[in-house]
Design a protein around this motif. Structure first.
Motif, PDB file in Angstrom:
ATOM      1  N   LYS A  13       1.282  -0.999   0.114  1.00  0.00           N
ATOM      2  CA  LYS A  13       0.061   0.297   0.271  1.00  0.00           C
ATOM      3  C   LYS A  13       0.651   1.154   0.110  1.00  0.00           C
ATOM      4  CE  LYS A  13      -4.079  -1.908   1.857  1.00  0.00           C
ATOM      5  NZ  LYS A  13      -5.739  -2.259   0.645  1.00  0.00           N
ATOM      6  N   LEU A  14       0.365   2.630  -0.686  1.00  0.00           N
ATOM      7  CA  LEU A  14       1.159   3.745  -0.702  1.00  0.00           C
ATOM      8  C   LEU A  14       0.901   4.143  -0.181  1.00  0.00           C
ATOM      9  CD1 LEU A  14       3.090   5.093  -2.612  1.00  0.00           C
ATOM     10  CD2 LEU A  14       0.374   5.857  -3.876  1.00  0.00           C
ATOM     11  N   ILE A  15       1.855   4.957   0.699  1.00  0.00           N
ATOM     12  CA  ILE A  15       1.335   6.246   1.800  1.00  0.00           C
ATOM     13  C   ILE A  15       1.347   7.351   1.199  1.00  0.00           C
ATOM     14  CG2 ILE A  15       2.213   6.828   3.781  1.00  0.00           C
ATOM     15  CD1 ILE A  15       3.586   4.555   4.876  1.00  0.00           C
ATOM     16  N   ILE A  16       0.269   8.877   0.893  1.00  0.00           N
ATOM     17  CA  ILE A  16       0.267   9.409  -0.213  1.00  0.00           C
ATOM     18  C   ILE A  16       0.586  10.099   1.713  1.00  0.00           C
ATOM     19  CG2 ILE A  16      -0.301  11.486  -0.510  1.00  0.00           C
ATOM     20  CD1 ILE A  16      -1.874   8.877  -2.657  1.00  0.00           C
ATOM     21  N   SER A  17       2.289  11.111   1.741  1.00  0.00           N
ATOM     22  CA  SER A  17       1.927  12.452   3.078  1.00  0.00           C
ATOM     23  C   SER A  17       1.718  13.417   2.080  1.00  0.00           C
ATOM     24  CB  SER A  17       3.095  12.919   2.869  1.00  0.00           C
ATOM     25  OG  SER A  17       3.945  11.202   4.258  1.00  0.00           O
ATOM     26  N   ILE A  54      -1.086  11.703   5.304  1.00  0.00           N
ATOM     27  CA  ILE A  54      -0.138  12.090   6.492  1.00  0.00           C
ATOM     28  C   ILE A  54      -0.204  13.544   6.372  1.00  0.00           C
ATOM     29  CG2 ILE A  54       2.457  12.138   7.439  1.00  0.00           C
ATOM     30  CD1 ILE A  54       2.868   9.302   7.028  1.00  0.00           C
ATOM     31  N   ALA A  55       0.026  14.752   6.714  1.00  0.00           N
ATOM     32  CA  ALA A  55      -0.623  15.614   6.964  1.00  0.00           C
ATOM     33  C   ALA A  55       1.178  16.743   7.891  1.00  0.00           C
ATOM     34  CB  ALA A  55      -1.178  16.237   7.965  1.00  0.00           C
ATOM     35  N   HIS A  56       2.601  16.729   6.830  1.00  0.00           N
ATOM     36  CA  HIS A  56       3.015  17.543   7.367  1.00  0.00           C
ATOM     37  C   HIS A  56       3.113  19.272   7.650  1.00  0.00           C
ATOM     38  CE1 HIS A  56       7.740  18.435   7.707  1.00  0.00           C
ATOM     39  NE2 HIS A  56       7.232  19.550   6.332  1.00  0.00           N
ATOM     40  N   ILE A  87      -6.640  11.408   9.509  1.00  0.00           N
ATOM     41  CA  ILE A  87      -4.229  12.245   9.008  1.00  0.00           C
ATOM     42  C   ILE A  87      -3.799  11.854  10.746  1.00  0.00           C
ATOM     43  CG2 ILE A  87      -5.719  14.557   9.795  1.00  0.00           C
ATOM     44  CD1 ILE A  87      -3.849  14.340   6.488  1.00  0.00           C
ATOM     45  N   ILE A  88      -2.767  11.589   9.923  1.00  0.00           N
ATOM     46  CA  ILE A  88      -1.194  11.460  11.591  1.00  0.00           C
ATOM     47  C   ILE A  88      -0.523  13.072  10.668  1.00  0.00           C
ATOM     48  CG2 ILE A  88       0.714  10.475  11.295  1.00  0.00           C
ATOM     49  CD1 ILE A  88      -0.640   8.657   9.729  1.00  0.00           C
ATOM     50  N   VAL A  89      -0.976  13.581  12.377  1.00  0.00           N
ATOM     51  CA  VAL A  89      -0.057  15.005  12.328  1.00  0.00           C
ATOM     52  C   VAL A  89       1.280  14.887  12.058  1.00  0.00           C
ATOM     53  CG1 VAL A  89      -0.204  16.950  13.964  1.00  0.00           C
ATOM     54  CG2 VAL A  89      -2.280  15.825  13.123  1.00  0.00           C
ATOM     55  N   ASN A  90       1.991  15.367  11.606  1.00  0.00           N
ATOM     56  CA  ASN A  90       3.564  15.325  11.335  1.00  0.00           C
ATOM     57  C   ASN A  90       3.703  16.681  11.604  1.00  0.00           C
ATOM     58  OD1 ASN A  90       5.719  15.041  11.172  1.00  0.00           O
ATOM     59  ND2 ASN A  90       5.353  14.468   8.953  1.00  0.00           N
ATOM     60  N   PRO A 113      -2.660  17.566  22.454  1.00  0.00           N
ATOM     61  CA  PRO A 113      -2.357  16.505  21.689  1.00  0.00           C
ATOM     62  C   PRO A 113      -0.309  16.503  21.446  1.00  0.00           C
ATOM     63  CG  PRO A 113      -4.337  15.618  21.244  1.00  0.00           C
ATOM     64  CD  PRO A 113      -3.925  16.527  21.181  1.00  0.00           C
ATOM     65  N   ARG A 114       0.416  15.694  21.560  1.00  0.00           N
ATOM     66  CA  ARG A 114       1.534  15.554  20.626  1.00  0.00           C
ATOM     67  C   ARG A 114       0.869  15.106  19.107  1.00  0.00           C
ATOM     68  NH1 ARG A 114       5.095  13.938  25.742  1.00  0.00           N
ATOM     69  NH2 ARG A 114       5.704  15.499  27.170  1.00  0.00           N
ATOM     70  N   PRO A 115       1.913  16.044  18.936  1.00  0.00           N
ATOM     71  CA  PRO A 115       1.871  15.309  17.056  1.00  0.00           C
ATOM     72  C   PRO A 115       1.814  13.617  16.902  1.00  0.00           C
ATOM     73  CG  PRO A 115       4.119  16.881  17.416  1.00  0.00           C
ATOM     74  CD  PRO A 115       3.041  16.657  18.686  1.00  0.00           C
TER      75      PRO A 115
END
Length: 284
Positions: A13-17, A54-56, A87-90, A113-115
């Motif tokens: 599976k492809l992770i898109i940030s 993922i959100a940078h 969404i994952i917070v980065n 919360p922390r990222p």
């Protein structure tokens, strides 16, 4: 053979940030680039719906200037929690040569919360004529240890293959937990030249148990991220790195760039990871 089991990559599976904002150019470069907390979160909602997991995150002040103000990062996080599903917070720790070491990591340790994730820039990189982000080994050890204690996953930013030994040093000193999340960067001032051959070389030399994505600047974003899809890597897109959809045509939104990546992956028969699947892949 470096690509033994290559056919297995098509099942991976492809992770898109997505890097929506960045810390350099702003609306003067592309008026569609989001800068304020709610604006960023609304954009990320569309990016998540399009396939980003993922959100940078970079923060801007009210005037659109880069900031390390913890309250500003908190406002962005709160807005993301309101608008997005999972969404994952980065958070970035970038900004070497502008902010102090303490200022750069403060949002990671002081928001609640922390990222989920935060960047560690593994070595020096030049910006323009007079600025160098030094990113010493001592600093990298400090950041990695702080993130380990805070249960924040490091995103290891490698500007050229010479930064791989710095990553290996952190691994050898038990400051990273596998799988290691690596961003291989192409097209920056004194970083790795943007060519598909260099993507292969970079990926071949990463430590075992690494998951890696390609970040490429400007016109290099599309061909090199497509190369990464073909090679079994992951991708980062967004207006931090590239303000155009195609030559002479500004991107309408970050979601437009995410949708194109997801469409290409579908044509190449690489399924796109959901945020929950990305958490499983990266051990979050």
């Amino acid at each position: 053979m470096p690509y033994e089991g290559y056919s297995d990559y098509f099942e991976k599976k492809l992770i898109i940030s997505v890097a929506t904002t960045g810390g350099h150019h702003g609306k003067e470069a592309n008026p569609n680039l989001p800068e304020q907390p709610e604006e960023i979160a609304r954009d990320l909602k569309a990016c998540e719906e399009a396939g980003a997991s993922i959100a940078h995150i970079h923060a801007r002040d009210d005037d659109g200037n880069g900031t390390k103000d913890v309250a500003r990062f908190q406002a962005i996080r709160d807005a993301i929690d309101e608008y997005c599903d999972d969404i994952i917070v980065n958070f970035t720790t970038g900004g070497g040569g502008i902010w102090s070491r303490e200022e750069r990591i403060a949002p990671i340790l002081e928001t609640e919360p922390r990222p989920d994730m935060a960047t560690v820039d593994l070595g020096p990189i030049n910006f323009g004529q007079t600025r160098t982000a030094v990113n010493t080994r001592e600093q990298n050890e400090e950041y990695a240890r702080a993130m380990l204690d805070a249960d924040v996953k490091p995103e290891l930013e490698l500007f050229n293959p010479g930064h791989i030994p710095e990553m290996e040093h952190l691994v050898e000193n038990d400051l990273l937990e596998p799988p290691y999340w690596c961003t291989t960067i192409f097209g920056m001032q004194n970083g790795t030249p943007a060519h598909p051959r260099n993507v292969i070389n970079f990926a071949d030399n990463l430590p075992e148990e690494s998951e890696w994505q390609v970040l490429a600047l400007g016109r290099h974003q599309l061909p090199l991220t497509t190369s990464s899809i073909a090679l079994g890597g992951h991708v980062r897109v967004g207006m931090e790195d590239n303000i155009y959809y195609r030559k002479g045509e500004l991107a309408e939104s970050n979601a437009q760039l995410v949708r194109r990546t997801a469409r290409i992956a579908d044509e190449m028969e690489r399924p796109v990871a959901t945020p929950s699947e990305t958490r499983e892949i990266l051990g979050l």
